[in-house]
Design an enzyme around this catalytic site. Structure first.
Site, PDB file in Angstrom:
ATOM      1  N   CYS A 131     -33.741 -20.026 -29.045  1.00  0.00           N
ATOM      2  CA  CYS A 131     -34.196 -18.957 -28.034  1.00  0.00           C
ATOM      3  C   CYS A 131     -33.993 -19.721 -26.529  1.00  0.00           C
ATOM      4  CB  CYS A 131     -35.342 -18.304 -28.367  1.00  0.00           C
ATOM      5  SG  CYS A 131     -36.125 -17.150 -27.082  1.00  0.00           S
ATOM      6  N   CYS A 134     -36.748 -18.119 -24.057  1.00  0.00           N
ATOM      7  CA  CYS A 134     -38.038 -18.678 -24.285  1.00  0.00           C
ATOM      8  C   CYS A 134     -37.989 -20.323 -23.812  1.00  0.00           C
ATOM      9  CB  CYS A 134     -38.539 -18.666 -25.803  1.00  0.00           C
ATOM     10  SG  CYS A 134     -37.935 -17.268 -26.700  1.00  0.00           S
ATOM     11  N   ASP A 135     -37.317 -20.976 -24.080  1.00  0.00           N
ATOM     12  CA  ASP A 135     -37.382 -22.472 -24.036  1.00  0.00           C
ATOM     13  C   ASP A 135     -36.451 -23.284 -23.036  1.00  0.00           C
ATOM     14  OD1 ASP A 135     -39.222 -22.428 -26.069  1.00  0.00           O
ATOM     15  OD2 ASP A 135     -37.542 -22.566 -27.757  1.00  0.00           O
TER      16      ASP A 135
END
Ligand code: NAP
Length: 309
Positions: A131, A134-135
């Site tokens: 992701c 997300c990261d």
């Protein structure tokens, strides 16, 4: 006893919640471990009707939840551990607690497909991720070379997003043509920071010894040539697998584990309906999941009415 229990809070589950709540059925909606579903990990959703400027995936899911709650849906953080669907009322074990239901809507979505490499598992969250939104902004990836694996819309989206952070984004795809939609493919291929690595598969992720990602080994599937690409992160976007293990042997599935609806949203068990990515290996769009959620809700409502008659 619940009238309707909806398993999942992605587009399918929350749309089913809006419809069943407006039918005064006070649905209980169970989030699973990923409230809001996979769309919460997307950046901008540009193809959901009604949002000409696009809409943030997390915000879209938040709005769907608010809309469902406004009409009386109860969204509860909880994971279904077991299902008893062979007799009525249906019973679900949710975080150790029993829940009885007259109808169930399965909208459990799909999870990220893994490459299946040992090094991938060992380096997950240590540079291997599924992701970018997300990261991607983590300091460890800033101004570093990054690798995205895959050739679909997800990979294209991840690669484009990562150009904000990485020094260069190598897009490793097993063929020489992207599967992504034309508009996304054109954006990717014209981006100066994205370097496609065609006809190639990742055979290993380095370096397990150092407990962090330093490079990937790639093999050209046409020539057999192997290379190492230095990178600080590997973002794997090679599609999804349906979250249907819980229903194996109970609800009819195809060989890949996708639930096979009978007519409309009905499953092989009367009173159990299905919607969204866990039953869709073809379209897999936010809007089709929402549409299926609507169908499942209407069918659940009709089923409940038939029980009363
Ligand atoms: P996808 O369309 O199934 O693409 C998966 C990609 O990964 C394909 O390019 C596939 O290669 C590759 N792949 C699969 N297994 C692999 C393996 N074991 N090793 C290496 N590569 C592998 O999945 P997706 O990109 O996640 O998209 C899913 C659905 O969501 C699609 O319908 C897509 O349109 C939609 N979506 C839309 C948007 C958007 O509109 N902005 C964003 C994200 C997703 P091959 O091409 O060779 O099969």
């Amino acid at each position: 006893m619940e009238n309707v229990v909806i398993i999942g809070t992605g587009c399918a589950g929350l749309t089913a919640a809006i419809y069943t709540a407006r039918a005064n059925l006070k649905p209980l909606v169970l989030t699973g471990t990923m409230p809001g579903g996979l769309l919460t990990t997307t950046s901008t959703v540009e193809n959901f009707p009604g949002f000409p400027e696009g809409v943030d995936g997390y915000e879209l899911m938040n709005r769907l939840q608010q809309q469902a709650e406004r009409f009386g849906a109860r969204v509860k953080f909880g994971t279904v551990e077991q299902v008893g669907l062979k007799q009525t009322p249906f019973t679900l074990t949710v975080d150790g607690e029993p829940v009885e239901a007259r109808t169930v809507i399965i909208a459990s979505g799909a999870g990220h497909r893994h490459l299946g490499l040992e090094s991938e598992a060992k380096l997950e969250k240590k540079g291997v991720t599924y992701c970018a939104t997300c990261d991607g902004a983590l300091p460890v990836f800033r101004n570093q070379p990054l690798v995205v694996v895959g050739g679909g819309d997800s990979a294209a989206e991840e690669a484009l997003y990562l150009t904000r952070f990485g020094s260069v984004v190598h897009l490793v795809h097993r063929r020489d043509e992207l599967r992504a939609s034309k508009i996304m493919a054109a954006r990717v291929l014209s981006h100066p920071k994205i370097k496609p690595v065609w006809d190639s598969v990742v055979t290993d992720i380095l370096d397990v010894e150092q407990d962090k990602v330093t490079a990937v080994r790639v093999k050209n599937v046409k020539t057999g040539e192997e290379n190492t690409i230095d990178c600080a992160g590997v973002f794997i976007a090679i599609g999804h697998v349906p979250n249907t293990e819980l229903f194996q042997g109970i609800i009819d599935q195809d060989e890949a584990g996708y639930i096979v609806p009978k007519a409309g949203a009905a499953t092989n068990i009367p009173g159990v309906f299905v919607a969204g990515d866990c039953a869709d290996r073809v379209y897999r769009q936010a809007i089709t999941a929402a549409g299926m959620g609507c169908m499942a809700a209407i069918e659940a409502e009709r089923h409940l009415a038939s029980l009363e008659e």
